[in-house]
Write a protein that holds these residues in place. Structure first.
Motif, mmCIF file in Angstrom:
data_model
loop_
_atom_site.group_PDB
_atom_site.id
_atom_site.type_symbol
_atom_site.label_atom_id
_atom_site.label_comp_id
_atom_site.label_asym_id
_atom_site.label_seq_id
_atom_site.Cartn_x
_atom_site.Cartn_y
_atom_site.Cartn_z
ATOM 1 N N PRO A 177 0.854 -1.263 -0.175
ATOM 2 C CA PRO A 177 0.013 -0.066 -0.035
ATOM 3 C C PRO A 177 0.787 1.287 -0.024
ATOM 4 O O PRO A 177 0.426 2.208 -0.728
ATOM 5 C CB PRO A 177 -0.740 0.108 1.105
ATOM 6 N N THR A 277 -4.637 -0.145 4.869
ATOM 7 C CA THR A 277 -4.413 -1.304 4.108
ATOM 8 C C THR A 277 -3.396 -2.171 4.729
ATOM 9 O O THR A 277 -3.403 -3.617 4.437
ATOM 10 C CB THR A 277 -4.331 -0.909 2.348
ATOM 11 N N ALA A 388 -8.272 -0.394 -1.936
ATOM 12 C CA ALA A 388 -7.635 -1.262 -0.702
ATOM 13 C C ALA A 388 -8.173 -2.834 -0.709
ATOM 14 O O ALA A 388 -7.156 -3.789 -0.972
ATOM 15 C CB ALA A 388 -8.119 -1.016 0.682
#
Length: 434
Positions: A177, A277, A388
């Motif tokens: 992420p 995330t 996500a």
């Protein structure tokens, strides 16, 4: 700007900043909200005492006082626990306002450093619409995947080849992420970690106000550099998208975002996209690896990966607590809540409400889907939830493809969920790959 070679080294190599930035317990201790107990038995017991109760959540659970907005603790607090009450509180943006962030500003007004997080409709809708279309599901599944996610995950999983063991929290969950979202803004290589470090220091207690101010200056400088570059040469990135967007705030003519509004937007996207995330990916992997039957079921039927992600968001959301400011006197589930008081929304308790789910304490990816509150609901539902979801899905799929014998490493303590009430994640994720 780093070279591509150094960017690759930072992406997959050892860097002490990963250890500093992606330790859930350390992060909570530096913020000042670490708890050393599993809060779910406490939240479940509290839920049985009433849908809405007087007192802040931590006060009701017997935990040390803390609030994201320090000014909130000077007011009267209430907490809702059941799914019905929490769902209603999330959806009611008239009586329960997101403007509680203003409590930490002496005048209560002025610039909004948290952007859309502290806005109510119609202002919230006008600003959110400027970036909403960049985060819709089709965009997540195509633009985000093709430009950022697929290549990043490929590089990170490939770097694990030849290893018998790995620590997936640091080597994978943290990196997917943060590099996805920073690259989408225009940052590369070591700039991603430098920025993330400064961003977290803007709210950390460690180092005091001087450290926070220096961190704010670093964040501002790095984002303004990207904005100035995109003014000169627009590209296919979040900053260029925001600069091109038009908004129609209430009481104003239709206009573009100011550079400072772009800074605030980008800062929020980078903070949320690089943190939630990471933690949730670790939680869903933990859930699968500690439930071998469900792990093997998802590996054989990849459609179940989506179900596993959704179930993890119900079972153990990384943010099990949100808060609102009462904008009017209300009677809420039999409790009078006066204007100006604080309402904690305990979505952790709501997501395990036995009135809505059978055996709610159990992670079960075969559970028939019902809407949970793991990503919020209503006007402020998580902006980046589809991105996500794709990041997590692509990562888990690649792990299944490349490491069919993936399992927890029994030479290490079994991982567990830790952190604060406001942000939770796995302690570590030591695995055997071969």
């Amino acid at each position: 700007m780093t070279t591509s070679a150094s960017a690759g080294e930072v992406l997959t190599g050892d860097d002490e900043l990963y250890d500093e930035l992606y330790d859930v317990r350390r992060e909570a201790e530096e913020v000042g909200n670490y708890i050393d107990v599993d809060p779910y038995p406490l939240m479940n017991a509290a839920r049985e005492q009433g849908a809405v109760q007087e007192g802040f959540l931590r006060q009701i659970l017997g935990l040390p006082a803390f609030h994201r907005q320090k000014g909130a603790l000077e007011r009267q607090g209430f907490t809702c626990f059941t799914f019905e009450a929490c769902d209603q509180a999330f959806r009611d943006n008239v009586n329960y306002s997101n403007n509680l962030y203003s409590l930490d500003r002496p005048s209560g007004d002025g610039p909004k450093p948290y952007g859309i997080l502290e806005m109510d409709n119609p202002e919230h809708h006008a600003f959110r619409r400027a970036v909403q279309s960049l985060f819709i599901k089709p965009k997540a599944q195509k633009w985000w995947r093709e430009n950022f996610i697929d290549a990043l995950v490929d590089d990170l999983v490939r770097a694990l080849h030849g290893q018998d063991r790995a620590e997936l929290n640091l080597q994978l969950c943290a990196r997917v992420p943060v590099h996805t979202i920073t690259r989408a803004v225009g940052l590369r290589g070591e700039d991603a970690l430098v920025f993330r470090n400064a961003l977290l220091q803007t709210s950390a207690n460690k180092g005091g106000i001087e450290t926070q101010m220096k961190a704010h200056a670093t964040v501002q400088r790095m984002l303004m550099e990207q904005i100035e570059l995109r003014h000169q040469e627009p590209g296919t990135d979040i900053i260029s998208w925001l600069l091109a967007a038009e908004i129609d705030p209430p009481g104003e003519e239709r206009r573009h975002l100011t550079d400072q509004e772009v800074v605030v937007f980008a800062r929020l996207i980078l903070l949320a996209g690089g943190g939630t995330t990471w933690r949730q990916l670790g939680i869903v992997l933990l859930a699968l690896l500690t439930n071998p039957d469900q792990y093997h079921a998802a590996r054989e039927d990849r459609k179940l990966i989506d179900a596993a992600i959704e179930e993890s968001l119900r079972w153990n959301p990384t943010n099990p607590l949100f808060t609102r400011l009462a904008a009017a006197d209300t009677e809420f589930h039999g409790v009078f809540i006066p204007k100006g008081s604080i309402l904690d929304i305990c979505l952790g308790a709501a997501n395990r409400d036995p009135a809505r789910w059978d055996n709610p304490e159990v992670f079960d990816l075969h559970r028939p889907f019902q809407q949970h509150l793991g990503t919020g609901i209503g006007a402020h539902m998580c902006l980046g939830r589809f991105v996500a979801h794709v990041e997590m899905g692509v990562t888990i799929n690649r792990l299944f493809d490349e490491f069919p014998n993936l399992r927890l490493d029994k030479d290490f303590e079994e991982p567990f969920v830790t952190g604060g009430l406001e942000q939770r994640g796995v302690s570590a994720l030591h695995v055997r790959l071969q």
